[in-house]
Design a protein around this motif. Structure first.
Motif, PDB file in Angstrom:
ATOM      1  N   LEU A   1       0.832  -1.200   0.000  1.00  0.00           N
ATOM      2  CA  LEU A   1       0.000   0.000   0.000  1.00  0.00           C
ATOM      3  C   LEU A   1       0.867   1.250   0.000  1.00  0.00           C
ATOM      4  O   LEU A   1       0.666   2.178  -0.797  1.00  0.00           O
ATOM      5  CB  LEU A   1      -0.951   0.010   1.196  1.00  0.00           C
ATOM      6  CG  LEU A   1      -1.849   1.229   1.324  1.00  0.00           C
ATOM      7  CD1 LEU A   1      -2.790   1.337   0.127  1.00  0.00           C
ATOM      8  CD2 LEU A   1      -2.639   1.169   2.624  1.00  0.00           C
ATOM      9  N   VAL A   2       1.869   1.279   0.873  1.00  0.00           N
ATOM     10  CA  VAL A   2       2.800   2.417   0.919  1.00  0.00           C
ATOM     11  C   VAL A   2       3.534   2.537  -0.412  1.00  0.00           C
ATOM     12  O   VAL A   2       3.677   3.636  -0.959  1.00  0.00           O
ATOM     13  CB  VAL A   2       3.790   2.273   2.100  1.00  0.00           C
ATOM     14  CG1 VAL A   2       4.910   3.303   2.017  1.00  0.00           C
ATOM     15  CG2 VAL A   2       3.052   2.392   3.432  1.00  0.00           C
ATOM     16  N   ALA A   3       3.985   1.418  -0.971  1.00  0.00           N
ATOM     17  CA  ALA A   3       4.711   1.446  -2.243  1.00  0.00           C
ATOM     18  C   ALA A   3       3.830   1.975  -3.377  1.00  0.00           C
ATOM     19  O   ALA A   3       4.286   2.775  -4.199  1.00  0.00           O
ATOM     20  CB  ALA A   3       5.241   0.053  -2.587  1.00  0.00           C
ATOM     21  N   VAL A   4       2.561   1.574  -3.424  1.00  0.00           N
ATOM     22  CA  VAL A   4       1.647   2.054  -4.472  1.00  0.00           C
ATOM     23  C   VAL A   4       1.442   3.557  -4.342  1.00  0.00           C
ATOM     24  O   VAL A   4       1.527   4.296  -5.329  1.00  0.00           O
ATOM     25  CB  VAL A   4       0.300   1.295  -4.423  1.00  0.00           C
ATOM     26  CG1 VAL A   4      -0.756   2.000  -5.260  1.00  0.00           C
ATOM     27  CG2 VAL A   4       0.476  -0.147  -4.878  1.00  0.00           C
ATOM     28  N   VAL A   5       1.174   4.026  -3.134  1.00  0.00           N
ATOM     29  CA  VAL A   5       0.955   5.467  -2.916  1.00  0.00           C
ATOM     30  C   VAL A   5       2.212   6.252  -3.292  1.00  0.00           C
ATOM     31  O   VAL A   5       2.134   7.276  -3.988  1.00  0.00           O
ATOM     32  CB  VAL A   5       0.534   5.752  -1.455  1.00  0.00           C
ATOM     33  CG1 VAL A   5       0.575   7.237  -1.131  1.00  0.00           C
ATOM     34  CG2 VAL A   5      -0.858   5.173  -1.192  1.00  0.00           C
ATOM     35  N   LEU A   6       3.377   5.774  -2.876  1.00  0.00           N
ATOM     36  CA  LEU A   6       4.626   6.464  -3.212  1.00  0.00           C
ATOM     37  C   LEU A   6       4.893   6.445  -4.713  1.00  0.00           C
ATOM     38  O   LEU A   6       5.358   7.442  -5.275  1.00  0.00           O
ATOM     39  CB  LEU A   6       5.796   5.840  -2.454  1.00  0.00           C
ATOM     40  CG  LEU A   6       5.835   6.117  -0.951  1.00  0.00           C
ATOM     41  CD1 LEU A   6       6.865   5.216  -0.274  1.00  0.00           C
ATOM     42  CD2 LEU A   6       6.118   7.577  -0.662  1.00  0.00           C
ATOM     43  N   LEU A   7       4.607   5.335  -5.374  1.00  0.00           N
ATOM     44  CA  LEU A   7       4.814   5.258  -6.825  1.00  0.00           C
ATOM     45  C   LEU A   7       3.918   6.261  -7.558  1.00  0.00           C
ATOM     46  O   LEU A   7       4.379   6.952  -8.474  1.00  0.00           O
ATOM     47  CB  LEU A   7       4.551   3.848  -7.348  1.00  0.00           C
ATOM     48  CG  LEU A   7       4.716   3.685  -8.863  1.00  0.00           C
ATOM     49  CD1 LEU A   7       6.174   3.887  -9.275  1.00  0.00           C
ATOM     50  CD2 LEU A   7       4.210   2.323  -9.305  1.00  0.00           C
ATOM     51  N   VAL A   8       2.656   6.356  -7.157  1.00  0.00           N
ATOM     52  CA  VAL A   8       1.741   7.321  -7.780  1.00  0.00           C
ATOM     53  C   VAL A   8       2.275   8.734  -7.601  1.00  0.00           C
ATOM     54  O   VAL A   8       2.329   9.527  -8.549  1.00  0.00           O
ATOM     55  CB  VAL A   8       0.315   7.179  -7.211  1.00  0.00           C
ATOM     56  CG1 VAL A   8      -0.572   8.341  -7.625  1.00  0.00           C
ATOM     57  CG2 VAL A   8      -0.293   5.852  -7.653  1.00  0.00           C
ATOM     58  N   GLU A   9       2.723   9.062  -6.395  1.00  0.00           N
ATOM     59  CA  GLU A   9       3.280  10.401  -6.132  1.00  0.00           C
ATOM     60  C   GLU A   9       4.583  10.618  -6.909  1.00  0.00           C
ATOM     61  O   GLU A   9       4.825  11.693  -7.439  1.00  0.00           O
ATOM     62  CB  GLU A   9       3.516  10.600  -4.636  1.00  0.00           C
ATOM     63  CG  GLU A   9       2.258  10.913  -3.868  1.00  0.00           C
ATOM     64  CD  GLU A   9       1.595  12.191  -4.374  1.00  0.00           C
ATOM     65  OE1 GLU A   9       2.249  13.252  -4.393  1.00  0.00           O
ATOM     66  OE2 GLU A   9       0.419  12.109  -4.761  1.00  0.00           O
ATOM     67  N   TYR A  10       5.426   9.603  -6.964  1.00  0.00           N
ATOM     68  CA  TYR A  10       6.688   9.685  -7.703  1.00  0.00           C
ATOM     69  C   TYR A  10       6.419   9.991  -9.173  1.00  0.00           C
ATOM     70  O   TYR A  10       7.050  10.865  -9.758  1.00  0.00           O
ATOM     71  CB  TYR A  10       7.444   8.363  -7.543  1.00  0.00           C
ATOM     72  CG  TYR A  10       8.746   8.272  -8.294  1.00  0.00           C
ATOM     73  CD1 TYR A  10       9.865   8.999  -7.881  1.00  0.00           C
ATOM     74  CD2 TYR A  10       8.874   7.437  -9.403  1.00  0.00           C
ATOM     75  CE1 TYR A  10      11.072   8.898  -8.558  1.00  0.00           C
ATOM     76  CE2 TYR A  10      10.074   7.325 -10.078  1.00  0.00           C
ATOM     77  CZ  TYR A  10      11.177   8.068  -9.656  1.00  0.00           C
ATOM     78  OH  TYR A  10      12.369   7.959 -10.329  1.00  0.00           O
ATOM     79  N   ARG A  11       5.476   9.265  -9.764  1.00  0.00           N
ATOM     80  CA  ARG A  11       5.139   9.484 -11.169  1.00  0.00           C
ATOM     81  C   ARG A  11       4.533  10.868 -11.393  1.00  0.00           C
ATOM     82  O   ARG A  11       4.739  11.475 -12.444  1.00  0.00           O
ATOM     83  CB  ARG A  11       4.168   8.406 -11.669  1.00  0.00           C
ATOM     84  CG  ARG A  11       4.781   7.020 -11.718  1.00  0.00           C
ATOM     85  CD  ARG A  11       5.860   6.937 -12.768  1.00  0.00           C
ATOM     86  NE  ARG A  11       6.393   5.571 -12.825  1.00  0.00           N
ATOM     87  CZ  ARG A  11       7.656   5.303 -13.019  1.00  0.00           C
ATOM     88  NH1 ARG A  11       8.529   6.263 -13.177  1.00  0.00           N
ATOM     89  NH2 ARG A  11       8.064   4.059 -13.053  1.00  0.00           N
ATOM     90  N   ARG A  12       3.798  11.388 -10.439  1.00  0.00           N
ATOM     91  CA  ARG A  12       3.216  12.724 -10.542  1.00  0.00           C
ATOM     92  C   ARG A  12       4.281  13.808 -10.668  1.00  0.00           C
ATOM     93  O   ARG A  12       4.040  14.846 -11.259  1.00  0.00           O
ATOM     94  CB  ARG A  12       2.383  13.015  -9.292  1.00  0.00           C
ATOM     95  CG  ARG A  12       0.959  13.259  -9.612  1.00  0.00           C
ATOM     96  CD  ARG A  12       0.175  13.632  -8.393  1.00  0.00           C
ATOM     97  NE  ARG A  12      -0.965  12.733  -8.442  1.00  0.00           N
ATOM     98  CZ  ARG A  12      -1.693  12.393  -7.436  1.00  0.00           C
ATOM     99  NH1 ARG A  12      -1.427  12.860  -6.254  1.00  0.00           N
ATOM    100  NH2 ARG A  12      -2.701  11.592  -7.581  1.00  0.00           N
TER     101      ARG A  12
END
Length: 173
Positions: free
Chosen positions: A145-156
């Motif tokens: 869950l943390v990895a998914v949220v961070l990946l979305v923010e990273y891509r943003r």
């Protein structure tokens, strides 16, 4: 339970310390902090996934199976290699960021959330209260869950149409 607590603690503490000692010119900017935390959860999580996979294959695999409430079987061999595969995919992201990060997070989420569902089913349907069965549930849910949220923010924070940094640059490259 201590294994799972220690796993999460190393990821959080490692990311925090790395953020504090980072010498990058972009240090402590939102995109850089997100990148460091994402890398800790993907690369560091990959290392832990490899250790977990090896524990299912190694000489103490019977004890590992018992700690989850199972008997040693061939399926443990398959789970071990799956953990190693997801772990290696995560570890490679230390150098290859681009689409590798997305692939690693997707694989991590599918494997760990699938594991979480299995552990919950074992708890509810079979009253499997073995320490490693119940103790795995929070990590199996939270780490991806943390990895998914961070990946979305990273891509943003990626430049439009741009590619992610692929690791340290070598002079002349």
């Amino acid at each position: 339970m201590a294994y799972f607590t220690f796993t999460m603690a190393t990821l959080v503490v490692g990311a925090l310390v790395h953020t504090l000692v980072d010498k990058s010119p972009q240090r402590r900017t939102r995109p850089r902090v997100i990148e460091l935390w994402l890398l800790w959860f993907v690369v560091g999580g990959g290392v832990w996934s490899i250790f977990g996979g090896l524990s299912h294959l190694g000489p103490n695999s019977s004890e590992v199976a018992a700690s989850v409430g199972y008997h040693r079987s061939f399926f443990q061999w398959e789970v071990g290699w799956a953990g190693i595969a997801v772990g290696v995919l995560g570890v490679v992201c230390v150098r290859k960021r681009d689409s590798w990060l997305t692939a690693a997070v997707v694989a991590l989420a599918i494997m760990f959330w699938g594991d979480a569902v299995g552990h919950v089913m074992q708890l509810i349907a079979h009253d499997n209260t073995a320490t490693a069965n119940v103790g795995a549930i929070p990590v199996d849910v939270l780490q991806p869950l943390v990895a998914v949220v961070l990946l979305v923010e990273y891509r943003r924070h990626q430049p439009a149409g741009g590619r992610a940094e692929t690791g340290p640059r070598v002079a002349g490259s």
